[in-house]
Design an enzyme around this catalytic site. Structure first.
Site, PDB file in Angstrom:
ATOM      1  N   LYS A  28       0.833  -1.195   0.000  1.00 57.63           N
ATOM      2  CA  LYS A  28       0.000   0.000   0.000  1.00 57.63           C
ATOM      3  C   LYS A  28       0.870   1.248   0.000  1.00 57.63           C
ATOM      4  CE  LYS A  28      -4.041  -1.809   2.496  1.00 57.63           C
ATOM      5  NZ  LYS A  28      -5.019  -1.579   1.407  1.00 57.63           N
ATOM      6  N   ARG A  82     -10.505 -11.429   1.644  1.00 56.75           N
ATOM      7  CA  ARG A  82     -11.330 -12.507   1.089  1.00 56.75           C
ATOM      8  C   ARG A  82     -10.603 -13.847   1.175  1.00 56.75           C
ATOM      9  NH1 ARG A  82     -11.710  -9.267  -4.463  1.00 56.75           N
ATOM     10  NH2 ARG A  82     -11.463  -7.580  -2.945  1.00 56.75           N
TER      11      ARG A  82
HETATM   12  N1  BES Z   1      -8.340  -3.665   4.140  1.00 57.94           N
HETATM   13  C1  BES Z   1      -8.427  -3.267   2.786  1.00 57.94           C
HETATM   14  C2  BES Z   1      -9.702  -2.487   2.485  1.00 57.94           C
HETATM   15  C3  BES Z   1      -9.743  -1.097   3.040  1.00 57.94           C
HETATM   16  C4  BES Z   1      -9.010  -0.076   2.472  1.00 57.94           C
HETATM   17  C5  BES Z   1     -10.566  -0.808   4.104  1.00 57.94           C
HETATM   18  C6  BES Z   1      -9.073   1.199   2.981  1.00 57.94           C
HETATM   19  C7  BES Z   1     -10.654   0.481   4.592  1.00 57.94           C
HETATM   20  C8  BES Z   1      -9.890   1.473   4.048  1.00 57.94           C
HETATM   21  C9  BES Z   1      -8.420  -4.498   1.887  1.00 57.94           C
HETATM   22  O1  BES Z   1      -7.641  -5.545   2.324  1.00 57.94           O
HETATM   23  C10 BES Z   1      -7.869  -4.049   0.585  1.00 57.94           C
HETATM   24  O2  BES Z   1      -6.725  -3.689   0.536  1.00 57.94           O
HETATM   25  N2  BES Z   1      -8.692  -4.095  -0.457  1.00 57.94           N
HETATM   26  C11 BES Z   1      -8.298  -3.662  -1.745  1.00 57.94           C
HETATM   27  C12 BES Z   1      -8.855  -4.657  -2.715  1.00 57.94           C
HETATM   28  C13 BES Z   1      -8.351  -4.447  -4.126  1.00 57.94           C
HETATM   29  C14 BES Z   1      -6.878  -4.766  -4.194  1.00 57.94           C
HETATM   30  C15 BES Z   1      -9.146  -5.332  -5.040  1.00 57.94           C
HETATM   31  C16 BES Z   1      -8.875  -2.279  -1.984  1.00 57.94           C
HETATM   32  O3  BES Z   1      -9.997  -2.003  -1.535  1.00 57.94           O
HETATM   33  O4  BES Z   1      -8.182  -1.450  -2.562  1.00 57.94           O
HETATM   34 MN    MN Z   2      -5.640  -5.350   1.723  1.00 57.06          MN
END
Ligand code: BES
Ligand code: MN
Ligand code: ZN
Length: 496
Positions: free
Chosen positions: A280, A354
Site C-alpha cells: 500500500k 477474502r
Molecule cells: N483492508 C483493505 C480495504 C480497506 C481499504 C478498508 C481502505 C478500509 C480502508 C483491503 O484488504 C484491501 O486492501 N482491499 C483492496 C482490494 C483491491 C486490491 C481489489 C482495496 O480495496 O483497494
Molecule cells: Mn488489503
C-alpha cells in the site's frame, strides 16, 4: 457510569436537573413546572433571547429561585414536535459534553419527555445511554499520564419516568449497557497499536472471554493445524509475517434447545494490512491497524450477548493474521488451494481479506449454522459507494438480509444492501485457476462479496463490509465500535 430510572419531581433535591425547551418560546412540561416554581425565571431568559431552544443549545443555570436542585441544565430541542434519532443523539451528545463541564456527580434527566419519531420511551432512554457512553469513551492505555483531561465528576444519570414506564426504562438501560460493553471492547482492541494487538493478542482476548462464563468455550487453531485443515488461502496471506496467524473460535451455548443450530459470526482480523507484495502507499497506512475491526466487532458483540445471557447458540470465528511484504510473502500470480478445494490465483496480495475469510467461511460449515454473518473491512470501494454512513450488506438469502436491515433500522446502526447478481462472478474468472482474487475496478465491493459467495453455498449467509464505518480518520481518529449495535440487535431479535 451508573444509570437508573425513577419517578422524580422537579422540586426534589438533586446535583443537576436536565430539562428541554423548544424554539419559539415553547417550554417542555417539566420546564413549565420549573418556570412556575422559580417565578418565571426561565421565561425571562427565553424572552431576552438567552435561551433560544435551538437544537443542541445547552445552558447551565445555578441557584435557581425556589429550586432544590443545585444546577439546572437547559437543553434546546429545536422546533416543537417529534425529533428524529439523529437529532436526538446530537442533542444527547451536547448534553453529555455540557455535563462533563460541571462538577455535578449525578444528574436527573427529564429529556425522557422528548418524543422520538415513531418510537416508544424505551428508545429515548436506550439511545441516551448509548450516546453518553460513546461520548465518555477514551482510549488512554498508551498515554503515560493517565489522568485524562476529559475526566468527569459525573458518575450517575437518573432518567425520570412515570411509574408505569419503569419496567421498559430499566430494560432500555440494560440493553444499552450491553451494547456499550460490546462497543467499548471492540473500540479498545481496535484502537490498540499493531505492535501490541497482533494475532496472538486477539486470540488471547478470545481465550479471556471463556473465563468470564462457563457457557463459553474458546479454541485456538495455529498455523500447523491450519495446514492440516488445508487452509491454503488463509496461510498464503500470513506467509510474509513473523507473527503467527491464529484462528480463534468462540462457542456460546445457551439456547433453550441445546442442539439448536448456532448463529455464526465471522470477523476479518488483519491486525495489520500493509498490502503484502502489492504494498500500500505510505499515506495513512497506520489506519490499516483497523483492518481487524470486523474481528473486534464480532468479539464485542459475542461478549455482549454472553454478558446479557441471550438464550441463543452463538459461534464466533475470528481469523487473524498480518499481511506483510517479505521474501516469504505470497506473490502476485501465485496459485493457492483453499480449504474447500477451490484454486485461487492471487493477482493482488492486497485483496487478502477474502483469502482469509474464504477458509474461515468453509470452516464455519462444521458448526451446521442456522445463519452465518461475516463482518469485514473488506474494500475501499465500499467507502466510495456508501461513504462513512452505512455499512454494505450483501447476501445469498434475502430473508436474512431483511432481518439484518430490520435490526439496522431498530438500532440506528445503518446498513445498505448491494446486489449480488450472478453476473458479477464473471469478473472473477481466471485463466490459471478456478477463481482470481480481484475483479477489477467496477463494483469492487460486490465482486469481493461474489468471491466469498463461492464458499458460502451451503448455508444462509450475509456479509457486512464495514470499511467505511468501523473507524474515523483525521482529528477524531478512533474506532467506532460499529456494527456492534446492529449485530447485538440482530441476535436479540433472534433470541425472541
Ligand atoms: N483492508 C483493505 C480495504 C480497506 C481499504 C478498508 C481502505 C478500509 C480502508 C483491503 O484488504 C484491501 O486492501 N482491499 C483492496 C482490494 C483491491 C486490491 C481489489 C482495496 O480495496 O483497494
Ligand atoms: Mn488489503
Ligand atoms: Zn485488508
Amino acid at each position: 457510569m451508573k444509570y437508573s430510572a425513577q419517578h422524580y419531581a422537579v422540586n426534589q433535591a438533586a446535583d443537576c436537573l436536565i430539562v428541554s425547551i423548544f424554539e419559539e418560546k415553547n417550554l417542555s412540561q417539566s420546564a413549565v413546572e420549573i418556570n412556575e416554581i422559580s417565578d418565571n425565571y426561565l421565561l425571562h431568559l427565553v424572552e431576552s433571547g438567552e435561551l433560544s431552544g435551538k437544537l443542541g443549545q445547552t445552558t447551565l443555570l445555578r441557584n435557581m429561585p425556589n429550586l432544590a436542585a443545585e444546577r439546572l441544565l437547559v437543553v434546546g430541542c429545536g422546533k416543537r414536535g417529534e425529533l428524529n434519532e439523529r437529532q436526538f443523539k446530537q442533542l444527547m451528545q451536547k448534553t453529555a459534553q455540557a455535563l462533563k463541564e460541571t462538577q455535578a456527580k449525578s444528574a436527573v434527566s427529564f429529556l425522557t419527555e422528548i418524543p422520538l419519531n415513531q418510537r416508544a420511551l424505551y428508545w429515548n432512554i436506550r439511545f441516551a445511554v448509548e450516546t453518553i457512553e460513546q461520548d465518555l469513551y477514551q482510549f488512554t492505555q498508551f498515554k503515560s499520564q493517565k489522568t485524562a483531561e476529559k475526566s468527569t465528576a459525573l458518575s450517575e444519570v437518573i432518567f425520570n419516568v412515570g411509574a408505569d414506564e419503569l419496567a421498559s426504562a430499566e430494560q432500555a438501560i440494560q440493553h444499552a449497557s450491553a451494547i456499550a460493553l460490546g462497543v467499548r471492547l471492540a473500540k479498545d482492541v481496535a484502537n490498540c497499536p499493531p505492535n501490541v494487538c497482533n494475532p496472538t493478542y486477539l486470540a488471547d482476548k478470545a481465550l479471556n472471554l471463556a473465563e468470564t462464563s462457563p457457557l463459553i468455550k474458546t479454541t485456538i487453531i495455529n498455523e500447523a493445524e491450519m495446514e492440516k485443515l488445508g487452509m491454503g488461502a488463509y496461510l498464503a496471506v500470513s506467509r510474509g509475517a513473523h507473527n503467527e496467524a491464529k484462528l480463534a473460535i468462540m462457542e456460546y451455548r445457551n439456547a433453550p434447545n441445546p442442539n439448536a443450530k448456532p448463529i455464526v459470526l465471522v470477523g476479518k482480523g488483519l491486525t495489520f494490512d500493509a498490502g503484502g507484495i502489492s504494498l500500500k502507499p505510505a499515506a495513512d497506512m497506520d489506519e490499516m491497524k483497523y483492518d481487524m475491526c470486523g474481528a473486534a466487532s464480532v468479539i464485542g458483540a459475542f461478549a455482549a450477548a454472553a454478558k446479557a445471557k441471550l438464550p441463543i447458540n452463538l459461534t464466533a470465528i475470528v481469523p487473524t493474521c498480518e499481511n506483510m511484504p517479505d521474501a516469504a510473502a505470497s506473490k502476485p500470480g501465485d496459485v493457492v488451494t483453499a480449504m474447500n478445494g477451490t484454486t485461487i490465483e492471487i493477482l493482488n496480495t492486497d485483496a487478502e481479506g477474502r483469502l482469509i475469510l474464504c477458509d474461515a467461511l468453509s470452516h464455519a460449515e462444521q458448526f451446521k449454522p442456522a445463519a452465518v454473518v461475516d463482518v469485514a473491512t473488506l474494500t475501499g470501494a465500499c467507502i466510495i459507494a456508501l461513504g462513512h454512513v452505512a455499512s454494505g450488506l450483501l447476501t445469498n438469502t434475502q430473508e436474512l438480509a431483511d432481518e439484518i436491515l430490520a435490526a439496522s433500522r431498530q438500532s440506528g446502526d445503518k446498513a445498505w444492501q448491494l446486489p449480488l447478481f450472478a453476473e458479477y462472478r464473471e469478473q472473477l474468472k481466471s485463466n490459471f485457476a478456478d477463481l482470481q482474487n480481484i475483479g477489477g475496478r467496477p463494483a469492487g465491493t460486490i465482486t469481493a462479496a461474489a468471491f466469498l459467495s463461492h464458499f458460502t453455498e451451503n448455508y444462509p449467509w450475509a456479509h457486512l463490509d464495514i470499511a467505511g464505518t468501523a473507524w474515523k480518520s483525521g482529528k477524531e481518529k478512533g474506532a467506532t465500535g460499529r456494527p456492534v449495535p446492529l449485530l447485538l440487535q440482530f441476535l436479540r431479535n433472534r433470541a425472541e
